[in-house]
Design a protein around this motif. Structure first.
Motif, PDB file in Angstrom:
ATOM      1  N   ILE A   1       0.848  -1.188   0.000  1.00 55.19           N
ATOM      2  CA  ILE A   1       0.000   0.000   0.000  1.00 55.19           C
ATOM      3  C   ILE A   1       0.887   1.244   0.000  1.00 55.19           C
ATOM      4  CG2 ILE A   1      -1.702   1.320   1.333  1.00 55.19           C
ATOM      5  CD1 ILE A   1      -2.831  -1.288   2.355  1.00 55.19           C
ATOM      6  N   ASN A   2       0.536   2.223  -0.830  1.00 61.20           N
ATOM      7  CA  ASN A   2       1.302   3.460  -0.932  1.00 61.20           C
ATOM      8  C   ASN A   2       0.948   4.374   0.245  1.00 61.20           C
ATOM      9  OD1 ASN A   2       2.982   5.418  -1.866  1.00 61.20           O
ATOM     10  ND2 ASN A   2       1.683   6.018  -3.591  1.00 61.20           N
ATOM     11  N   ASP A   3       1.509   4.038   1.416  1.00 59.89           N
ATOM     12  CA  ASP A   3       1.200   4.760   2.648  1.00 59.89           C
ATOM     13  C   ASP A   3       2.420   5.473   3.226  1.00 59.89           C
ATOM     14  OD1 ASP A   3       2.683   2.610   3.484  1.00 59.89           O
ATOM     15  OD2 ASP A   3       1.163   1.770   4.799  1.00 59.89           O
ATOM     16  N   GLY A   4       3.550   5.437   2.522  1.00 61.87           N
ATOM     17  CA  GLY A   4       4.762   6.085   2.997  1.00 61.87           C
ATOM     18  C   GLY A   4       5.640   5.193   3.863  1.00 61.87           C
ATOM     19  N   TRP A   5       5.161   4.033   4.246  1.00 59.88           N
ATOM     20  CA  TRP A   5       5.942   3.094   5.064  1.00 59.88           C
ATOM     21  C   TRP A   5       6.579   2.031   4.193  1.00 59.88           C
ATOM     22  CZ3 TRP A   5       7.043   4.911   9.501  1.00 59.88           C
ATOM     23  CH2 TRP A   5       6.140   5.718  10.187  1.00 59.88           C
ATOM     24  N   CYS A   6       7.625   1.422   4.688  1.00 59.50           N
ATOM     25  CA  CYS A   6       8.293   0.321   4.003  1.00 59.50           C
ATOM     26  C   CYS A   6       7.845  -1.000   4.627  1.00 59.50           C
ATOM     27  CB  CYS A   6       9.805   0.437   4.153  1.00 59.50           C
ATOM     28  SG  CYS A   6      10.487   1.952   3.452  1.00 59.50           S
ATOM     29  N   ALA A   7       7.855  -2.057   3.828  1.00 59.20           N
ATOM     30  CA  ALA A   7       7.636  -3.417   4.327  1.00 59.20           C
ATOM     31  C   ALA A   7       8.997  -3.977   4.728  1.00 59.20           C
ATOM     32  CB  ALA A   7       7.011  -4.291   3.249  1.00 59.20           C
ATOM     33  N   ILE A   8       9.068  -4.559   5.917  1.00 60.46           N
ATOM     34  CA  ILE A   8      10.334  -5.090   6.435  1.00 60.46           C
ATOM     35  C   ILE A   8      10.111  -6.506   6.934  1.00 60.46           C
ATOM     36  CG2 ILE A   8      12.104  -4.857   8.221  1.00 60.46           C
ATOM     37  CD1 ILE A   8      11.458  -1.839   8.213  1.00 60.46           C
TER      38      ILE A   8
ATOM     39  N   TRP B   1      11.106   2.033   8.287  1.00 60.20           N
ATOM     40  CA  TRP B   1      11.837   2.990   7.471  1.00 60.20           C
ATOM     41  C   TRP B   1      12.822   2.280   6.542  1.00 60.20           C
ATOM     42  CZ3 TRP B   1      10.454   3.758  12.530  1.00 60.20           C
ATOM     43  CH2 TRP B   1       9.678   4.884  12.794  1.00 60.20           C
ATOM     44  N   ARG B   2      13.351   3.014   5.589  1.00 60.87           N
ATOM     45  CA  ARG B   2      14.267   2.479   4.577  1.00 60.87           C
ATOM     46  C   ARG B   2      15.512   1.828   5.157  1.00 60.87           C
ATOM     47  NH1 ARG B   2      13.044   3.698  -0.515  1.00 60.87           N
ATOM     48  NH2 ARG B   2      11.509   5.329  -0.844  1.00 60.87           N
ATOM     49  N   ASP B   3      15.953   2.266   6.319  1.00 63.70           N
ATOM     50  CA  ASP B   3      17.166   1.700   6.918  1.00 63.70           C
ATOM     51  C   ASP B   3      16.919   0.373   7.638  1.00 63.70           C
ATOM     52  OD1 ASP B   3      15.888   2.433   9.281  1.00 63.70           O
ATOM     53  OD2 ASP B   3      17.507   3.738   9.981  1.00 63.70           O
ATOM     54  N   GLY B   4      15.688  -0.121   7.602  1.00 61.37           N
ATOM     55  CA  GLY B   4      15.360  -1.393   8.245  1.00 61.37           C
ATOM     56  C   GLY B   4      14.868  -1.260   9.667  1.00 61.37           C
ATOM     57  N   THR B   5      14.824  -0.042  10.193  1.00 62.51           N
ATOM     58  CA  THR B   5      14.285   0.183  11.532  1.00 62.51           C
ATOM     59  C   THR B   5      12.774   0.000  11.480  1.00 62.51           C
ATOM     60  OG1 THR B   5      16.025   1.786  11.983  1.00 62.51           O
ATOM     61  CG2 THR B   5      14.107   1.817  13.444  1.00 62.51           C
ATOM     62  N   THR B   6      12.240  -0.799  12.380  1.00 63.55           N
ATOM     63  CA  THR B   6      10.802  -1.064  12.367  1.00 63.55           C
ATOM     64  C   THR B   6      10.041  -0.014  13.157  1.00 63.55           C
ATOM     65  OG1 THR B   6      10.960  -2.539  14.264  1.00 63.55           O
ATOM     66  CG2 THR B   6      11.122  -3.544  12.072  1.00 63.55           C
TER      67      THR B   6
END
Length: 161
Positions: free
Chosen positions: A86-93, A148-153
């Protein structure tokens, strides 16, 4: 070449119970794993299957992913994938957690790694590199989170696979 010894057999209790390994003491938590070129043919595997967040049948998942752990004796490898839905600004990790043995004792606190991070809904899934353990590790679990993009949940479910 592996950088660990063979001191104890591998044990898998039940799905979600994880792996029990014994080898040598790590110099630091940052070098618990090293990148390998692909599966090296280890005898046993445990895939999670697809996981979703949120884990609800009432709406679409924001994030999906999977994890797989392979082992023979004390040799262990992990591999994961993540897909932003979903285009919500969050990343899937896709995150993994495990315990590590330090100075002859298992640390009680969890170690976490985020091998697969997908921040773009238009690129399919992101598949991590293959990683092999350097040190004694047990209780390997996987989950899919937002972050986030750096892998921080940022937000994760409460149940691990």
């Amino acid at each position: 070449m592996r950088t660990h010894s063979r001191l104890a057999p591998l044990a898998l209790a039940a799905v979600g119970a994880g792996l029990v390994l014994a080898t040598s003491t790590p110099a630091s938590a940052s070098d618990d794993w090293h990148v390998i070129s692909g599966w090296s043919g280890l005898a046993t595997k445990r895939p999670t299957g697809w996981m979703a967040y949120p884990e609800s049948p009432s709406g679409p998942a924001q994030a999906e992913g999977w994890g797989r752990v392979d082992w023979t004796g004390t040799d262990v490898e992990v591999h994961t994938g993540a897909a932003d839905r979903i285009n919500d600004g969050w990343c899937a990790i896709t995150q993994l957690r495990y315990h590590v043995k330090v100075n002859g004792a298992w640390k009680s606190d969890w170690q976490y790694r985020s091998p697969a991070v997908d921040c773009d809904i238009d690129d399919g899934q992101v598949i991590s590199k293959y990683y092999a353990s350097n040190y004694p590790i047990k209780d390997v679990h996987f989950q899919v989170c937002l972050g986030w993009r750096d892998g921080t949940t940022f937000q994760c479910p409460t149940n691990w696979h």
